[in-house]
Structures are given as structure tokens and as C-alpha cells.
Design an enzyme around this catalytic site. Structure first.
Site, PDB file in Angstrom:
ATOM      1  N   THR A  87       0.873  -1.174   0.000  1.00 16.73           N
ATOM      2  CA  THR A  87       0.000   0.000   0.000  1.00 16.73           C
ATOM      3  C   THR A  87       0.912   1.225   0.000  1.00 16.73           C
ATOM      4  O   THR A  87       1.664   1.432   0.956  1.00 16.73           O
ATOM      5  CB  THR A  87      -0.883   0.025   1.255  1.00 16.73           C
ATOM      6  OG1 THR A  87      -1.622  -1.193   1.312  1.00 16.73           O
ATOM      7  CG2 THR A  87      -1.847   1.203   1.218  1.00 16.73           C
ATOM      8  N   LYS A 162      -7.894   1.502  -3.092  1.00 22.57           N
ATOM      9  CA  LYS A 162      -7.573   1.052  -1.728  1.00 22.57           C
ATOM     10  C   LYS A 162      -7.728   2.192  -0.716  1.00 22.57           C
ATOM     11  O   LYS A 162      -8.339   2.028   0.338  1.00 22.57           O
ATOM     12  CB  LYS A 162      -6.135   0.508  -1.729  1.00 22.57           C
ATOM     13  CG  LYS A 162      -5.491   0.370  -0.374  1.00 22.57           C
ATOM     14  CD  LYS A 162      -5.570  -1.019   0.182  1.00 22.57           C
ATOM     15  CE  LYS A 162      -5.116  -1.038   1.625  1.00 22.57           C
ATOM     16  NZ  LYS A 162      -5.147  -2.323   2.243  1.00 22.57           N
TER      17      LYS A 162
HETATM   18  P1  NAD Z   1       6.159  -5.862   7.165  1.00 25.57           P
HETATM   19  O1  NAD Z   1       6.877  -4.741   7.754  1.00 25.57           O
HETATM   20  O2  NAD Z   1       5.870  -7.089   7.976  1.00 25.57           O
HETATM   21  O3  NAD Z   1       6.934  -6.363   5.829  1.00 25.57           O
HETATM   22  C1  NAD Z   1       7.695  -5.538   4.983  1.00 25.57           C
HETATM   23  C2  NAD Z   1       8.975  -6.290   4.655  1.00 25.57           C
HETATM   24  O4  NAD Z   1       9.738  -5.520   3.732  1.00 25.57           O
HETATM   25  C3  NAD Z   1       9.878  -6.485   5.899  1.00 25.57           C
HETATM   26  O5  NAD Z   1      10.145  -7.868   6.072  1.00 25.57           O
HETATM   27  C4  NAD Z   1      11.135  -5.685   5.562  1.00 25.57           C
HETATM   28  O6  NAD Z   1      12.323  -6.267   6.079  1.00 25.57           O
HETATM   29  C5  NAD Z   1      11.105  -5.702   4.054  1.00 25.57           C
HETATM   30  N1  NAD Z   1      11.891  -4.623   3.451  1.00 25.57           N
HETATM   31  C6  NAD Z   1      11.948  -3.324   3.796  1.00 25.57           C
HETATM   32  N2  NAD Z   1      12.793  -2.663   2.976  1.00 25.57           N
HETATM   33  C7  NAD Z   1      13.280  -3.577   2.100  1.00 25.57           C
HETATM   34  C8  NAD Z   1      14.195  -3.511   1.024  1.00 25.57           C
HETATM   35  N3  NAD Z   1      14.774  -2.358   0.679  1.00 25.57           N
HETATM   36  N4  NAD Z   1      14.472  -4.649   0.347  1.00 25.57           N
HETATM   37  C9  NAD Z   1      13.893  -5.824   0.697  1.00 25.57           C
HETATM   38  N5  NAD Z   1      13.003  -5.952   1.705  1.00 25.57           N
HETATM   39  C10 NAD Z   1      12.710  -4.838   2.400  1.00 25.57           C
HETATM   40  O7  NAD Z   1       4.798  -5.262   6.573  1.00 25.57           O
HETATM   41  P2  NAD Z   1       3.492  -6.069   6.095  1.00 25.57           P
HETATM   42  O8  NAD Z   1       2.496  -6.096   7.197  1.00 25.57           O
HETATM   43  O9  NAD Z   1       3.911  -7.332   5.421  1.00 25.57           O
HETATM   44  O10 NAD Z   1       2.911  -5.041   5.026  1.00 25.57           O
HETATM   45  C11 NAD Z   1       3.465  -4.906   3.724  1.00 25.57           C
HETATM   46  C12 NAD Z   1       2.602  -3.952   2.918  1.00 25.57           C
HETATM   47  O11 NAD Z   1       1.269  -4.460   2.848  1.00 25.57           O
HETATM   48  C13 NAD Z   1       2.490  -2.549   3.497  1.00 25.57           C
HETATM   49  O12 NAD Z   1       2.535  -1.629   2.445  1.00 25.57           O
HETATM   50  C14 NAD Z   1       1.146  -2.552   4.206  1.00 25.57           C
HETATM   51  O13 NAD Z   1       0.575  -1.264   4.285  1.00 25.57           O
HETATM   52  C15 NAD Z   1       0.353  -3.463   3.303  1.00 25.57           C
HETATM   53  N6  NAD Z   1      -0.772  -4.140   3.966  1.00 25.57           N
HETATM   54  C16 NAD Z   1      -0.612  -4.745   5.175  1.00 25.57           C
HETATM   55  C17 NAD Z   1      -1.689  -5.384   5.778  1.00 25.57           C
HETATM   56  C18 NAD Z   1      -1.537  -6.064   7.124  1.00 25.57           C
HETATM   57  O14 NAD Z   1      -2.555  -6.413   7.724  1.00 25.57           O
HETATM   58  N7  NAD Z   1      -0.329  -6.289   7.609  1.00 25.57           N
HETATM   59  C19 NAD Z   1      -2.937  -5.395   5.141  1.00 25.57           C
HETATM   60  C20 NAD Z   1      -3.064  -4.817   3.886  1.00 25.57           C
HETATM   61  C21 NAD Z   1      -1.975  -4.179   3.314  1.00 25.57           C
END
Ligand code: NAD
Length: 290
Positions: A87, A162
């Protein structure tokens, strides 16, 4: 298909695992040290992207997406597809799509709804933006990771859908919670309040499917001490994106703005951080008018 998957966090890891389970050859990368069932871990993003038919990103925000995409795109094979499921702000989604197009790469912005439960169960909803060709390439993968994918329009349209949806969700949750708090003060039983509103014109997803009052309506995070579910912090992120987009597009969104300000206060200077976004109800309960 050969798939590269960058960002194996709470959402990305189970999504990548589901693709591998369905028989695709998945190579992943995350900055953190991770292991995911069935996924080969590469030593960099570009290494995971090299030779892939589709590269999926699932990252925290727009700036990180821009940085990661700038490294991935030159490593990708011409004609391959880049699918961003994070997102992020609409501008970042469009900027990445432009960069991809200039390099002969198809691009789709495809944020999701459904949370970690949906990612694990393969029941996410995808809201996609991009060309017909790009959407067609990604669609079979959406079918594995989710139960529904809507092609919303050109680049950025998925992110637009979204944040508009989540702006409605944030505003509606606040309205539902403040109405419960008012009902309490008027001496109205919460179950009776639910019975009336859930079948009257005040019904909504937040009341009917995700009721913020414990013990009332279907099971929801309220019944589990407001453990997320959908965290207030993530709601704040999405409300901020909606207001950033509203400013850029010169759209008047007073309720969205108020919802953003209230969730910011709740998360940053009250006790909302780490709580479900429906914990607005105990917040209102404790307060008086002044
Ligand atoms: P998260 O923080 O658990 O996962 C993000 C991952 O990206 C982490 O493991 C981090 O180490 C990795 N990362 C960061 N920078 C990086 C880079 N330069 N290279 C490689 N990896 C890198 O977050 P999440 O909960 O998995 O959410 C991910 C996305 O999905 C977000 O944009 C969030 O808004 C969206 N989202 C989350 C949910 C939810 O319920 N968690 C629901 C809908 C949408």
C-alpha cells in the site's frame, strides 16, 4: 512461472509461500534474515528478479518501493511483469509504472485487502491498476494468493481504490464507536443497539461484520482484547495516504481529514499503538465531551 518476491514480511512471506505451494518457482529477498517454506532466498533483490517472468514486491511504503524498483527494473527481463502489492501513495505507484514502461517492463499496482489472515489463507482481494496486458499476466497469481481481483483502471488506480475504501472504513469505524459510546451514556443496551442498527439504515461493515463492542455481533478483535486484526497504526498509514492524495488532487475530504487526525492522536499520543483500529470504542468510552 518463475517468480521473484521482494519483501517477505507479515504479508509477503505467506503470499510467497502460497505461490510456491501452487507449484511456481519462487525466489525471494528481504533485507531481514528470513526463511519461507518452498521459497529460495536470494542474496539481493536484483538476483531474485533476474530471469523472472513476474516480480512481486510487498514493502512498507512508497519511498522504499521507489528505491527497490530502481534496482529491480534494470535486472528484469524485457517483457516481464512487475506487480507491487504494497500500500503506497498514488504518485509513487505511477512513478514506478512509468519507469517500468520505459524499460519495457509491464507494471501493475495491486494493493490488497484481507490482512495477514487473508495472505495466509490465500483469500486476499486485489485492487489492480495497469494495462490490460499487465493485469492479464498477473491475474493467475492473484487467483492463487486471493479470492478476488478487480482491475480498477490505469496505473495508480489500484492504490486509489484502496485508499478510498479505507478512508470510508476509518470514518465509519469512528462513527460506529462514537455512536456506541453515546448509546452507553443514554443507558441503551449494546446488544439492543446492535440489533437495531445492524438491520437499519445505520448498518455498515464496521457494525455488522466487525462490531467494536465486545460480546456483541460476530466474533471480532473486540472479543480478543482489541488485539489486531487491522492495527490502528495501519489505518493511520492509509488515512494519511488518502489525505496526501486528496491534497494532490484538490479534493475536499473533511471527514477523512478528521479521521486521520483522530487516529494520529490515538496512535501517537494515547494508547492506540499496536491495538486494533476498533479500539476507538474504549477510547470514546473513557472520555467526556470536553
Ligand atoms: P512488514 O513490515 O511485515 O513487511 C515488509 C517487509 O519488507 C519487511 O520484512 C522488511 O524487512 C522488508 N523490506 C523493507 N525494505 C526492504 C528492502 N529495501 N528490500 C527488501 N526488503 C525490504 O509489513 P506487512 O504487514 O507485510 O505489510 C506490507 C505492505 O502491505 C504494506 O505496504 C502494508 O501497508 C500493506 N498491507 C498490510 C496489511 C496487514 O494487515 N499487515 C494489510 C493490507 C496491506
Amino acid at each position: 512461472m518463475k517468480i521473484g518476491f521482494i519483501g517477505l514480511g507479515n504479508m509477503g512471506a505467506p503470499m510467497a509461500a502460497n505461490l510456491a505451494k501452487a507449484g511456481h518457482e519462487v525466489t525471494g529477498f528481504d533485507m531481514a534474515d528470513v526463511s519461507v517454506d518452498g521459497v529460495t532466498i536470494a542474496t539481493s533483490g536484483p538476483e531474485a528478479a533476474k530471469g523472472a517472468d513476474v516480480v512481486i514486491t510487498m514493502l512498507p511504503n512508497g519511498q522504499i518501493l521507489r528505491d527497490v524498483a530502481a534496482e529491480l527494473i534494470p535486472a528484469m527481463t524485457k517483457g516481464a511483469t512487475l506487480v507491487d502489492c504494497s500500500t503506497v501513495d498514488v504518485e509513487s505507484a505511477r512513478a514506478v509504472a512509468d519507469q517500468a514502461q520505459a524499460a519495457g517492463i509491464l507494471a501493475v499496482d495491486a494493493p490488497v485487502s484481507g490482512g495477514v489472515g487473508g495472505a495466509t489463507g490465500g483469500t486476499l482481494t486485489f485492487m489492480a491498476g495497469g494495462s490490460e496486458d499487465a493485469f492479464a499476466k498477473a491475474a493467475p497469481l492473484f487467483e492463487i494468493m486471493g479470492q478476488k481481483a478487480v482491475h480498477c483502471g490505469e496505473a495508480g488506480a489500484g492504490q486509489a481504490a484502496k485508499i478510498c475504501n479505507n478512508m470510508i472504513l476509518g470514518v465509519t469505524m469512528i462513527a460506529t464507536c462514537e455512536a456506541f459510546a453515546l448509546a452507553d451514556k443514554l443507558g441503551l443496551d449494546r446488544q439492543k443497539m446492535f440489533d437495531v442498527v445492524s438491520t437499519s439504515s445505520g448498518y455498515s461493515w464496521t457494525m455488522n461484520a466487525y462490531c467494536p463492542a465486545p460480546g456483541v455481533g460476530p466474533q471480532s478483535p473486540a472479543d480478543n482484547a482489541y488485539q489486531p486484526g487491522f492495527a490502528a497504526d495501519l489505518m493511520l498509514k492509509d488515512l494519511r495516504l488518502s489525505q496526501q492524495a486528496a491534497e494532490a488532487a484538490d479534493a475536499d475530504t473533511p471527514m477523512g481529514q478528521m479521521a486521520r487526525d483522530l487516529y494520529a492522536k490515538f496512535v501517537e499520543s494515547e494508547d492506540g499503538a499496536g491495538m486494533d483500529f476498533s479500539a476507538m470504542l474504549p477510547r470514546f468510552e473513557k472520555r467526556s465531551r470536553t
